[in-house]
Structure formats: C-alpha cells, structure tokens
Design a protein around this motif. Structure first.
Motif, PDB file in Angstrom:
ATOM      1  N   VAL A  99       0.867  -1.180   0.000  1.00 22.18           N
ATOM      2  CA  VAL A  99       0.000   0.000   0.000  1.00 22.18           C
ATOM      3  C   VAL A  99       0.906   1.233   0.000  1.00 22.18           C
ATOM      4  N   PRO A 100       0.800   2.085  -1.024  1.00 23.40           N
ATOM      5  CA  PRO A 100       1.684   3.251  -1.111  1.00 23.40           C
ATOM      6  C   PRO A 100       1.106   4.482  -0.412  1.00 23.40           C
ATOM      7  N   LEU A 101       1.876   5.061   0.475  1.00 27.79           N
ATOM      8  CA  LEU A 101       1.501   6.301   1.160  1.00 27.79           C
ATOM      9  C   LEU A 101       2.693   7.258   1.043  1.00 27.79           C
ATOM     10  N   PRO A 102       2.813   7.963  -0.084  1.00 28.44           N
ATOM     11  CA  PRO A 102       4.020   8.749  -0.333  1.00 28.44           C
ATOM     12  C   PRO A 102       4.153  10.035   0.474  1.00 28.44           C
ATOM     13  N   SER A 103       3.196  10.356   1.298  1.00 27.99           N
ATOM     14  CA  SER A 103       3.277  11.577   2.108  1.00 27.99           C
ATOM     15  C   SER A 103       4.500  11.546   3.008  1.00 27.99           C
ATOM     16  N   GLU A 104       5.185  12.691   3.111  1.00 22.93           N
ATOM     17  CA  GLU A 104       6.344  12.803   3.992  1.00 22.93           C
ATOM     18  C   GLU A 104       5.930  13.433   5.317  1.00 22.93           C
ATOM     19  N   ASN A 105       6.758  13.220   6.346  1.00 19.05           N
ATOM     20  CA  ASN A 105       6.549  13.809   7.675  1.00 19.05           C
ATOM     21  C   ASN A 105       5.199  13.418   8.281  1.00 19.05           C
ATOM     22  N   VAL A 106       4.819  12.160   8.110  1.00 18.61           N
ATOM     23  CA  VAL A 106       3.568  11.666   8.704  1.00 18.61           C
ATOM     24  C   VAL A 106       3.812  11.454  10.184  1.00 18.61           C
ATOM     25  N   ASP A 107       3.060  12.182  11.012  1.00 24.59           N
ATOM     26  CA  ASP A 107       3.294  12.074  12.453  1.00 24.59           C
ATOM     27  C   ASP A 107       2.346  11.077  13.103  1.00 24.59           C
ATOM     28  N   VAL A 127       4.206   1.202   2.311  1.00 21.86           N
ATOM     29  CA  VAL A 127       5.353   1.936   1.784  1.00 21.86           C
ATOM     30  C   VAL A 127       5.082   3.410   2.052  1.00 21.86           C
ATOM     31  N   ALA A 128       5.910   4.029   2.874  1.00 23.62           N
ATOM     32  CA  ALA A 128       5.642   5.376   3.378  1.00 23.62           C
ATOM     33  C   ALA A 128       6.722   6.366   2.963  1.00 23.62           C
ATOM     34  N   GLY A 129       6.331   7.630   2.894  1.00 23.45           N
ATOM     35  CA  GLY A 129       7.274   8.693   2.579  1.00 23.45           C
ATOM     36  C   GLY A 129       8.280   8.918   3.696  1.00 23.45           C
ATOM     37  N   LYS A 130       9.245   9.757   3.408  1.00 26.63           N
ATOM     38  CA  LYS A 130      10.345  10.042   4.339  1.00 26.63           C
ATOM     39  C   LYS A 130       9.853  10.656   5.649  1.00 26.63           C
ATOM     40  N   VAL A 142       5.115  -4.907   7.797  1.00 28.90           N
ATOM     41  CA  VAL A 142       6.320  -4.191   7.417  1.00 28.90           C
ATOM     42  C   VAL A 142       5.936  -2.779   7.001  1.00 28.90           C
ATOM     43  N   VAL A 143       6.765  -1.817   7.383  1.00 30.98           N
ATOM     44  CA  VAL A 143       6.681  -0.462   6.835  1.00 30.98           C
ATOM     45  C   VAL A 143       8.030  -0.195   6.184  1.00 30.98           C
ATOM     46  N   ILE A 144       7.999   0.287   4.947  1.00 35.73           N
ATOM     47  CA  ILE A 144       9.233   0.642   4.243  1.00 35.73           C
ATOM     48  C   ILE A 144       9.237   2.148   4.034  1.00 35.73           C
ATOM     49  N   SER A 145      10.331   2.798   4.428  1.00 33.76           N
ATOM     50  CA  SER A 145      10.501   4.235   4.251  1.00 33.76           C
ATOM     51  C   SER A 145      11.992   4.518   4.122  1.00 33.76           C
ATOM     52  N   SER A 146      12.322   5.780   3.866  1.00 33.73           N
ATOM     53  CA  SER A 146      13.745   6.136   3.807  1.00 33.73           C
ATOM     54  C   SER A 146      14.228   6.746   5.118  1.00 33.73           C
ATOM     55  N   PHE A 147      13.296   7.044   6.040  1.00 33.40           N
ATOM     56  CA  PHE A 147      13.688   7.582   7.342  1.00 33.40           C
ATOM     57  C   PHE A 147      12.520   7.474   8.303  1.00 33.40           C
ATOM     58  N   TYR A 148      12.829   7.109   9.558  1.00 24.95           N
ATOM     59  CA  TYR A 148      11.832   7.032  10.630  1.00 24.95           C
ATOM     60  C   TYR A 148      12.282   7.860  11.816  1.00 24.95           C
ATOM     61  N   ALA A 149      11.322   8.347  12.565  1.00 21.22           N
ATOM     62  CA  ALA A 149      11.636   8.887  13.881  1.00 21.22           C
ATOM     63  C   ALA A 149      12.114   7.714  14.739  1.00 21.22           C
TER      64      ALA A 149
END
Length: 195
Positions: A13-21, A72-75, A97-104
């Motif tokens: 499932v693609p969620l390309p939004s960045e900075n999702v809090d 699949v999540a944004g940065k 699984v969550v795939i992103s390029s950066f996590y808090a």
C-alpha cells in the motif's frame, strides 16, 4: 510470544506523504483503550473518513487497487509524539512491514518492540518501489529478514540494517522477557561461574 517473522512476500500500500506524524497515524482521541486490539479501525482515521464517518474515496486505504501487509511510506514516517499506539494501529490493521527512507527513532523502536518491521531504504530505492506499486498495484515485494534484503519483482534489491538483538526477537517472536527466558541456561551458567 509474538508472531514470528522471517520472510514476507506481499503486495503493498503506497503512502508517499512525507513527515507523517503519530497523530495522523492514530489521532489522540482514540488513545483511551488499555489493550492493543481495535486500534487498526482508526488507523489514519482523519484521512480515511470525513466528518460524517463516510470513507474518503481517494485515500489509499479506501482504494480497492491497493492491499497487502507492506505499507510503503514517505520520508520521516512516525515523527511527532512518542505514542506506542501508532505501531499498535499499523500492526492491528494488518501491516507487518513499513518501508521508508527515514523514521523517527522512537517510532522505529516502538515498531520493533511490537512485531512490526520498519525497513529503511534509500530515497532512490523508495522511489522505485512507489513507481512499481503505482504502475502495477498487484506487484509483490519480498522482505527477507534473514538476509536483510528487500526484493522487487523486476529483480532490483536493497539491503537494510537492523539491530541484531531486534532481528533475533522478530525471527523468534520474542519480546524482551521471552528472549531472557530463551537464554536462561546461559544466564544460570554465567551466574554460577561468577558467584
């Protein structure tokens, strides 16, 4: 004991939004429960439903083209408050699984502690995943924890890092207590040798 994790092959499932809090992942008004069950019903609640409770058609979780156990999540996914409920909601919804390029960092640790694998890939590889899933929603990804690798249908691969202790816990379905129990004989031997 938790669900064991070794290799997962699934659509995404693609969620390309960045900075999702974490408040967007699970709004604060739903944090009253004392057990982990039911949080998935309110995952991305304010993005999934309008003020009348009707599904918002163009939000990805309401789009019948997309499904699977991989988000699949944004940065910078999982930023904001430290609420563990965000990991609970994602897991309870059915993602593993969550795939992103950066996590808090706090979100990443909460995910690992709750059986949810947060995979970090490069921005470039993340863009490849988004492109593949948007072009072909039925495309499958494989996340192999043993080899610490993400594989796409077209043969592209990316390695990912994970703390060895957390890897052991995920593969065996251990929480911290289960892990200690699994090495109790080693602890007893050490304790006897050093008493």
């Amino acid at each position: 004991m938790k669900e064991k994790f070794s290799t997962l092959t699934s659509t995404a499932v693609p969620l390309p939004s960045e900075n999702v809090d974490t408040d967007q992942i699970i709004p604060a008004r739903f944090l009253k429960a004392t057990t982990r069950e039911g949080f998935g019903d309110n995952l991305f609640r304010d993005w999934r439903y309008d003020s009348t409770g009707a599904p918002i058609k163009d939000f990805v979780l309401n789009d019948s083209r997309y499904s699977g156990k991989i988000l699949v999540a944004g940065k910078n996914f999982g930023c904001g408050s430290s609420r563990e409920h965000a990991a609970w909601a994602i897991y309870d919804y059915g993602f593993r699984v969550v795939i992103s390029s950066f996590y808090a960092d706090i979100f990443k640790n909460n995910a690992l502690n709750n059986g949810l694998l947060p995979v970090v890939v490069s921005d470039e590889f993340l863009a490849k995943i988004f492109a593949m899933v948007h072009q072909k929603p039925a495309a499958k990804l494989t996340v192999d924890l043993e080899s610490q690798e993400v594989r796409l249908e077209n043969g592209d691969t990316a390695k990912f890092e994970i703390n060895p202790y957390k890897k052991t816990c995920l593969i065996n379905g251990y929480d911290d207590i289960d892990y200690l129990l699994s090495i109790r004989e080693d602890i007893r031997t050490y304790d006897q040798a050093h008493s």
